[in-house]
Scaffold this motif. Structure first.
Motif, PDB file in Angstrom:
ATOM      1  N   GLU A  58       0.954  -1.295   0.122  1.00 56.58           N
ATOM      2  CA  GLU A  58       0.026  -0.017   0.213  1.00 56.58           C
ATOM      3  C   GLU A  58       0.954   1.315  -0.016  1.00 56.58           C
ATOM      4  N   ALA A  59       2.052   1.207   0.568  1.00 57.39           N
ATOM      5  CA  ALA A  59       2.818   2.305   0.687  1.00 57.39           C
ATOM      6  C   ALA A  59       3.303   2.613  -0.806  1.00 57.39           C
ATOM      7  N   ALA A  60       3.526   1.609  -1.674  1.00 57.81           N
ATOM      8  CA  ALA A  60       3.989   1.802  -2.993  1.00 57.81           C
ATOM      9  C   ALA A  60       2.942   2.121  -3.822  1.00 57.81           C
ATOM     10  N   GLY A  61       1.693   2.182  -3.280  1.00 64.78           N
ATOM     11  CA  GLY A  61       0.617   2.561  -4.205  1.00 64.78           C
ATOM     12  C   GLY A  61      -0.179   1.287  -4.904  1.00 64.78           C
ATOM     13  N   LEU A  62       0.227   0.059  -4.392  1.00 63.84           N
ATOM     14  CA  LEU A  62      -0.500  -1.178  -4.969  1.00 63.84           C
ATOM     15  C   LEU A  62      -1.505  -1.423  -4.041  1.00 63.84           C
ATOM     16  N   LYS A  63      -2.409  -2.335  -4.611  1.00 62.20           N
ATOM     17  CA  LYS A  63      -3.645  -2.657  -3.932  1.00 62.20           C
ATOM     18  C   LYS A  63      -3.298  -4.072  -3.191  1.00 62.20           C
ATOM     19  N   ALA A  64      -3.567  -4.413  -2.001  1.00 60.71           N
ATOM     20  CA  ALA A  64      -3.308  -5.327  -1.151  1.00 60.71           C
ATOM     21  C   ALA A  64      -4.638  -5.977  -0.711  1.00 60.71           C
ATOM     22  N   VAL A  65      -4.718  -7.176  -0.818  1.00 63.07           N
ATOM     23  CA  VAL A  65      -6.132  -7.892  -0.299  1.00 63.07           C
ATOM     24  C   VAL A  65      -5.871  -9.115   0.435  1.00 63.07           C
ATOM     25  N   THR A 116      -3.266 -11.141  -1.774  1.00 67.23           N
ATOM     26  CA  THR A 116      -3.205 -10.769  -3.242  1.00 67.23           C
ATOM     27  C   THR A 116      -2.760  -9.301  -3.273  1.00 67.23           C
ATOM     28  N   VAL A 117      -1.720  -9.178  -4.233  1.00 71.06           N
ATOM     29  CA  VAL A 117      -1.274  -7.712  -4.527  1.00 71.06           C
ATOM     30  C   VAL A 117      -1.561  -7.613  -5.932  1.00 71.06           C
ATOM     31  N   VAL A 118      -2.318  -6.534  -6.062  1.00 74.67           N
ATOM     32  CA  VAL A 118      -2.728  -6.104  -7.507  1.00 74.67           C
ATOM     33  C   VAL A 118      -1.785  -4.806  -7.906  1.00 74.67           C
ATOM     34  N   SER A 119      -0.903  -5.207  -8.855  1.00 75.70           N
ATOM     35  CA  SER A 119       0.222  -4.328  -9.337  1.00 75.70           C
ATOM     36  C   SER A 119      -0.097  -4.130 -10.996  1.00 75.70           C
ATOM     37  N   HIS A 120      -0.236  -2.806 -11.504  1.00 71.53           N
ATOM     38  CA  HIS A 120      -0.241  -2.444 -12.627  1.00 71.53           C
ATOM     39  C   HIS A 120      -1.291  -3.505 -13.583  1.00 71.53           C
ATOM     40  N   GLY A 121      -2.341  -3.678 -12.806  1.00 72.67           N
ATOM     41  CA  GLY A 121      -3.554  -4.452 -13.225  1.00 72.67           C
ATOM     42  C   GLY A 121      -3.418  -5.836 -13.192  1.00 72.67           C
ATOM     43  N   THR A 122      -2.454  -6.403 -12.665  1.00 77.13           N
ATOM     44  CA  THR A 122      -2.170  -8.041 -12.775  1.00 77.13           C
ATOM     45  C   THR A 122      -2.215  -8.349 -11.056  1.00 77.13           C
ATOM     46  N   ALA A 123      -3.071  -9.232 -10.631  1.00 68.55           N
ATOM     47  CA  ALA A 123      -2.977  -9.835  -9.369  1.00 68.55           C
ATOM     48  C   ALA A 123      -1.960 -10.943  -9.277  1.00 68.55           C
TER      49      ALA A 123
END
Length: 413
Positions: A64-71, A81-88
């Motif tokens: 989250e600190a890097a601006g990525l989504k974490a679920v 699950t880390v969503v980065s540049h549209g990929t999980a």
């Protein structure tokens, strides 16, 4: 044995951003499992799983600190699950089993890559790749991968007792990736412990069987499973190995053979009631059940018409098949009838029928109820009866009667 991978997926911005976010403060990140295995085997990579010695809370915070989504999709098991540049990407903290239950395990998080590898199922699945592509092999997976040998890590009995689904995964991985005979130790353990399958959910069994029946070596592997007494436990039937083997011999002729529903219909080798048993036992979807039954119905219709003895250049049988069942069920029916016929994959009549079912357009009945009411037929059940009569005549004519002739038939009643 050492290896290094240099694949495009390793340099994808999303994966590199995930590495950048998580790999800090002394923690390491590596790609693990299928992506590494398939790359080394020259097979497509469909998803990328990540292992790390960072604890789940740190994975979330850093992502989250890097601006990525974490679920927290599997937080109790250490999976985020880390969503980065549209990929999980599934990011899982290294684990050690504290207690196993045959279907799941109580785990604790650790920092020992060797122990994390030792709790996995097969040696070829315990390969890790650093971000520079260097492959780490803690349990001797590279030689097994080169030999296409599916082997349990450590003691096969212990690995299976940790999760009895590994029996089905053992056969499925052999069908998908294996070469040569089954690993003797794995086969013996699977045979001895097969009773544990009864404690697995139908959903988990169904997911494995769907993948197994469409794998390249499915026919010979299912024969091994039947000999080991595993097939009746997963299908609630002994299975029709001969029709299934015949179906897979048609793989080069139509992609339908690699659909799990059609494969299971061939493997059921029974009547419609047996299809329901298999569908119930594997918790198949309604769409999969319908496809199995439609294929079975079309194949029975073809068998009654003695499809293999029809002239190969006469399209009428194929046109009627398409009219009655539609394209998908029609093609499925040809393949299933062919598989049950005892005729080989070079049979000319079935080859011609399959080509017609794949290439011809289904005839469209040119009359509607409105046509009849406009011609003076009173609205009501009589319209349906006369339409059915006209359609029957149309089919009997080989679809030659045109709209005018059919309307005359319907009006005359």
């Amino acid at each position: 044995m050492t290896a290094r991978i240099d694949s495009l997926w390793l340099y994808e911005p999303g994966l590199q951003a995930a590495f950048d976010a998580i790999e800090r403060d002394g923690d390491s990140v590596r790609v693990v499992g299928g992506a590494v295995r398939n790359t080394l085997m020259g097979l497509p990579v469909t998803d990328i799983d990540i292992a790390t010695d960072a604890i789940p809370d740190n994975v979330i915070a850093r992502a989250e600190a890097a601006g990525l989504k974490a679920v927290a999709t599997g937080y109790e098991h250490g999976t985020i699950t880390v969503v980065s540049h549209g990929t999980a990407y599934e990011v899982t903290t290294l684990r050690e089993d504290v207690e196993t239950h045959g279907r799941s395990a109580t785990v604790r998080f650790g920092r020992d890559w060797q122990r994390d590898a030792e709790r996995r199922d097969f040696t070829m699945n315990a390969l890790y790749a650093a971000r520079d592509g260097t492959v780490l092999d803690p349990v001797g997976g590279l030689p097994d991968l080169a030999a296409r040998h599916v082997r349990f890590i450590g003691d096969a009995h212990r690995r299976i007792r940790e999760d009895y689904l590994r029996i089905l995964r053992f056969f499925r991985f052999h069908a998908q990736y294996g070469k040569g005979p089954l690993d003797a130790g794995g086969r013996a353990a699977a045979t001895e412990l097969k009773g544990g399958i009864s404690g697995l959910s139908a959903e988990r069994i169904g997911m494995e069987i769907r993948k197994l029946v469409v794998a390249p070596r499915a026919a010979e592997t299912l024969a091994e499973m039947t000999e080991a007494g595993v097939t009746p436990l997963v299908l609630a039937t002994r299975g029709g190995l001969a029709p299934f083997r015949a179906l897979r011999a048609l793989d080069h002729l139509a992609p339908n053979t690699r659909d799990p529903a059609l494969a299971l219909a061939a493997l059921s080798d029974g009547d419609a009631a047996e299809l329901d048993i298999v569908a119930d036992h594997l918790r198949l979807s309604n769409a999969e059940r319908r496809r199995m039954k439609a294929a079975f119905g079309a194949s029975c219709w073809l068998a009654e018409r003695r499809a293999a003895r029809e002239p190969g250049d006469d399209p009428r049988l194929a046109l009627e098949l398409l009219h009655r069942f539609g394209r998908e069920a029609g093609v499925d029916g040809v393949l299933l009838a062919w598989s049950n016929s005892g005729l080989g994959p070079d049979d000319p009549a079935f080859k011609a029928l399959l080509a017609q079912a794949l290439g011809l357009d289904a005839p469209v009945f040119p009359l509607s109820g409105r046509d009849l009411t406009r011609a003076g037929v009173a609205a009501g059940p009589e319209v349906g009866r006369r339409l059915a009569l006209a359609e029957e005549r149309w089919v009997a004519s080989g679809f030659a009667l045109d709209r005018t002739a059919l309307l005359d038939v319907a009006v005359a009643g």
